[in-house]
Design an enzyme around this catalytic site. Structure first.
Site, PDB file in Angstrom:
ATOM      1  N   HIS A   1      51.754 -43.853   8.111  1.00 56.32           N
ATOM      2  CA  HIS A   1      52.737 -43.403   7.119  1.00 56.32           C
ATOM      3  C   HIS A   1      53.860 -42.708   7.875  1.00 56.32           C
ATOM      4  O   HIS A   1      53.645 -41.653   8.474  1.00 56.32           O
ATOM      5  CB  HIS A   1      52.084 -42.452   6.113  1.00 56.32           C
ATOM      6  CG  HIS A   1      50.987 -43.110   5.330  1.00 56.32           C
ATOM      7  ND1 HIS A   1      51.208 -43.786   4.147  1.00 56.32           N
ATOM      8  CD2 HIS A   1      49.654 -43.234   5.590  1.00 56.32           C
ATOM      9  CE1 HIS A   1      50.062 -44.292   3.701  1.00 56.32           C
ATOM     10  NE2 HIS A   1      49.101 -43.976   4.565  1.00 56.32           N
ATOM     11  N   LEU A   2      55.051 -43.325   7.855  1.00 58.88           N
ATOM     12  CA  LEU A   2      56.189 -42.746   8.582  1.00 58.88           C
ATOM     13  C   LEU A   2      57.121 -41.971   7.660  1.00 58.88           C
ATOM     14  O   LEU A   2      58.048 -41.306   8.127  1.00 58.88           O
ATOM     15  CB  LEU A   2      56.957 -43.835   9.333  1.00 58.88           C
ATOM     16  CG  LEU A   2      56.165 -44.539  10.452  1.00 58.88           C
ATOM     17  CD1 LEU A   2      57.019 -45.616  11.128  1.00 58.88           C
ATOM     18  CD2 LEU A   2      55.650 -43.549  11.494  1.00 58.88           C
TER      19      LEU A   2
ATOM     20  N   ASP B   1      49.105 -49.326  -0.730  1.00 60.48           N
ATOM     21  CA  ASP B   1      48.336 -48.219  -0.138  1.00 60.48           C
ATOM     22  C   ASP B   1      48.766 -46.846  -0.647  1.00 60.48           C
ATOM     23  O   ASP B   1      49.948 -46.565  -0.837  1.00 60.48           O
ATOM     24  CB  ASP B   1      48.466 -48.226   1.389  1.00 60.48           C
ATOM     25  CG  ASP B   1      47.639 -47.105   2.008  1.00 60.48           C
ATOM     26  OD1 ASP B   1      46.468 -46.982   1.624  1.00 60.48           O
ATOM     27  OD2 ASP B   1      48.165 -46.350   2.823  1.00 60.48           O
TER      28      ASP B   1
ATOM     29  N   HIS C   1      43.749 -50.584  -0.811  1.00 64.09           N
ATOM     30  CA  HIS C   1      43.317 -49.182  -0.831  1.00 64.09           C
ATOM     31  C   HIS C   1      42.231 -49.146  -1.909  1.00 64.09           C
ATOM     32  O   HIS C   1      42.529 -49.193  -3.105  1.00 64.09           O
ATOM     33  CB  HIS C   1      44.516 -48.307  -1.197  1.00 64.09           C
ATOM     34  CG  HIS C   1      44.180 -46.885  -1.455  1.00 64.09           C
ATOM     35  ND1 HIS C   1      44.498 -45.873  -0.577  1.00 64.09           N
ATOM     36  CD2 HIS C   1      43.542 -46.285  -2.480  1.00 64.09           C
ATOM     37  CE1 HIS C   1      44.077 -44.717  -1.062  1.00 64.09           C
ATOM     38  NE2 HIS C   1      43.498 -44.945  -2.223  1.00 64.09           N
TER      39      HIS C   1
ATOM     40  N   ASP D   1      45.505 -44.370   9.757  1.00 60.68           N
ATOM     41  CA  ASP D   1      45.950 -43.806   8.483  1.00 60.68           C
ATOM     42  C   ASP D   1      46.679 -42.478   8.730  1.00 60.68           C
ATOM     43  O   ASP D   1      46.485 -41.504   7.994  1.00 60.68           O
ATOM     44  CB  ASP D   1      44.792 -43.630   7.503  1.00 60.68           C
ATOM     45  CG  ASP D   1      45.275 -43.324   6.074  1.00 60.68           C
ATOM     46  OD1 ASP D   1      46.486 -43.447   5.812  1.00 60.68           O
ATOM     47  OD2 ASP D   1      44.443 -42.959   5.233  1.00 60.68           O
TER      48      ASP D   1
ATOM     49  N   HIS E   1      51.687 -34.348   6.346  1.00 60.15           N
ATOM     50  CA  HIS E   1      52.078 -33.527   5.185  1.00 60.15           C
ATOM     51  C   HIS E   1      52.487 -32.163   5.711  1.00 60.15           C
ATOM     52  O   HIS E   1      51.900 -31.656   6.684  1.00 60.15           O
ATOM     53  CB  HIS E   1      50.912 -33.370   4.203  1.00 60.15           C
ATOM     54  CG  HIS E   1      50.521 -34.645   3.528  1.00 60.15           C
ATOM     55  ND1 HIS E   1      51.314 -35.270   2.585  1.00 60.15           N
ATOM     56  CD2 HIS E   1      49.418 -35.431   3.661  1.00 60.15           C
ATOM     57  CE1 HIS E   1      50.717 -36.383   2.171  1.00 60.15           C
ATOM     58  NE2 HIS E   1      49.568 -36.511   2.811  1.00 60.15           N
TER      59      HIS E   1
END
Ligand code: DOR
Length: 440
Positions: free
Chosen positions: A63-64, A153, A180, A306, A310
């Site tokens: 996740h970019l 996802d 997912h 994955d 955050h």
């Protein structure tokens, strides 16, 4: 600059390479692999001293956060972390804001990656508009715009009707669908694994069956369709048996596992530790044992991170309200190496396949020559020192967010260098790899 990687222990099962060799890189390509290769004066010579050299690692699940969540991560910071973790290629997930569900958003990601990425970036596009599971996205246009796979996802395609349409439509594009696996009505309001720790903390539990049911259902739906189907981030030991049976029956099913699901149990969530809150949740030792068996037996063929950054503010919310996810890119290779290779689960060659050739095939990147060493192929490589030791300092990690559950933990092995298209994009500072002796 042309580069000679001298005396590296090259491990690439796809090219039957396993021995001390020199590898010459020029103009973005591997130009020669052999012993005692000669060079011209202008060449950069890297003495590898028998350290391990792999084809550049490929992470099919990161996740970019661009566009829209740049306070968590950017393509620039996420890919800096990627190359520091040995990854020369990452595939980014579409749960951005807006979602990667139009050719324009994919073009935007490509433009941002060209301007700022430290490694190769490919996009996994959303299968449904806005990832809402209600209306199909324009899959053919997304494919033409460069989508290497499809996934919603972060969310599961919940209804069987939509899932069936997704499988048929993705199949027609020739790409794979990555699910997912989370049945939403069984997990509404759930923050962690349904077990003793959830009971102790007074939290609503997330049962294993929420994952298993979706995999069973999708395999069934896919029987008459035959789309390449990939189960993301397995957490439940029960999922391994379901996938094993489908693979034995010759169905086009594959699966990945992440380091945290092989290493941590729900105990890590005790004391409301939000750094260990992840989707799907950390489970129990019996699940870890079954997942390790799944890797050992070849049922699980792909390793992924994955990587889910955050911010500290978000992770300091109450456990129920904090977002799911943890960093993965800079710790994945040492953790996989320790658990799988030092742990005797699989030989090093299998680990390399699971982080190079297998994800390349999954995302069609083998067609670009990624995931293996070939003369004339892309000059992507990862130099790894398995004897180095370093301790995770969250603030020193290169992601914009620092949400790792591994702070203070001793890592077994360190990435020394990462080359992308022949350019060295990461070089470790030798001093940072100071030898440590004990584990936290
Ligand atoms: O823990 C997770 N975080 N799992 C996912 O599937 C999504 C990810 C995120 O985007 O934060």
């Amino acid at each position: 600059m042309p580069t000679l990687l001298r005396n590296a222990h090259v491990v690439d099962p796809s090219s039957n390479l396993d021995g001390v060799l020199d590898v010459a890189l020029a103009d973005g390509r591997v130009v020669e692999i052999g012993s005692a290769l000669s060079t011209l004066p202008a060449w950069d010579i890297v003495e590898c001293d028998g350290r391990l050299l792999f084809p550049g690692l490929i992470d099919p699940h990161v996740h970019l956060r661009e566009p829209g969540q740049e306070h968590k991560e950017t393509i620039a910071t996420g890919t800096s972390a990627a190359v520091a973790g040995g990854f020369a290629t990452v595939c980014c997930m579409p749960n951005t804001a807006p979602a990667l569900d139009t050719p324009e958003t994919l073009a935007w990601v490509r433009m941002r990656a060209e301007a700022s990425a430290a490694c190769r970036v490919f996009a996994v596009a959303a299968a449904t508009k806005g990832r809402k599971g209600e209306e199909l996205a324009e899959l053919h246009l997304l494919r033409q715009a460069g989508a290497v796979a499809f996934s919603d996802d972060g969310d599961c395609i919940a209804t069987p009707g939509m899932m069936s349409r997704v499988l048929s439509s993705v199949k027609a594009t020739g790409a794979c669908f990555m699910q997912h696996c989370q049945e939403p009505t069984l997990t509404r309001g759930s923050a962690m694994h349904a077990g003793t720790i959830a009971t102790k903390l007074g939290l609503s539990g997330w049962p294993r069956v929420a994952e298993e049911l979706i995999i069973e259902r999708d395999i069934r739906l896919n029987m008459g369709i035959g789309c390449a189907y990939h189960a993301q981030h397995l957490s439940s030991g029960g999922s391994v048996g379901i996938i094993a049976r489908a693979r034995e029956a010759g169905l086009p099913v594959s699966a990945e596992v992440c380091p945290h699901h092989l290493l941590l149990t729900h105990d890590a969530c005790d004391n409301y530790n939000t750094l260990a809150k992840v989707n799907p949740p950390l489970r129990e030792q019996s699940d870890i044992d079954a997942l390790l068996k799944g890797v050992a037996s070849g049922v699980i063929t792909v390793l992924a991170t994955d990587h889910a950054p955050h911010s500290a503010d978000e992770k300091s919310l109450a456990f129920e309200d904090a977002p799911f996810g943890m960093l993965g890119l800079q710790t994945a290779l040492p953790l996989f190496y320790e658990v799988l290779v030092e742990g005797g689960v699989v030989p090093l060659s299998t680990l390399v396949t699971m982080m190079t050739t297998a994800p390349a095939k999954l995302c069609g990147l083998d067609a670009l020559g990624l995931g293996s060493f070939r003369v004339g192929g892309p000059a992507d490589c990862t130099l790894f020192d398995p004897s180095a030791r370093w301790r995770v300092e969250p603030q020193a990690l290169l992601s914009k967010s620092k949400n790792t559950p591994y702070g203070g933990m001793l890592m077994h092995g360190a990435v020394v260098g990462t080359w992308v298209a022949g350019e060295r994009r990461y070089a470790s500072e030798g001093s940072a790899q100071a030898l440590q002796t004990s584990r936290r």
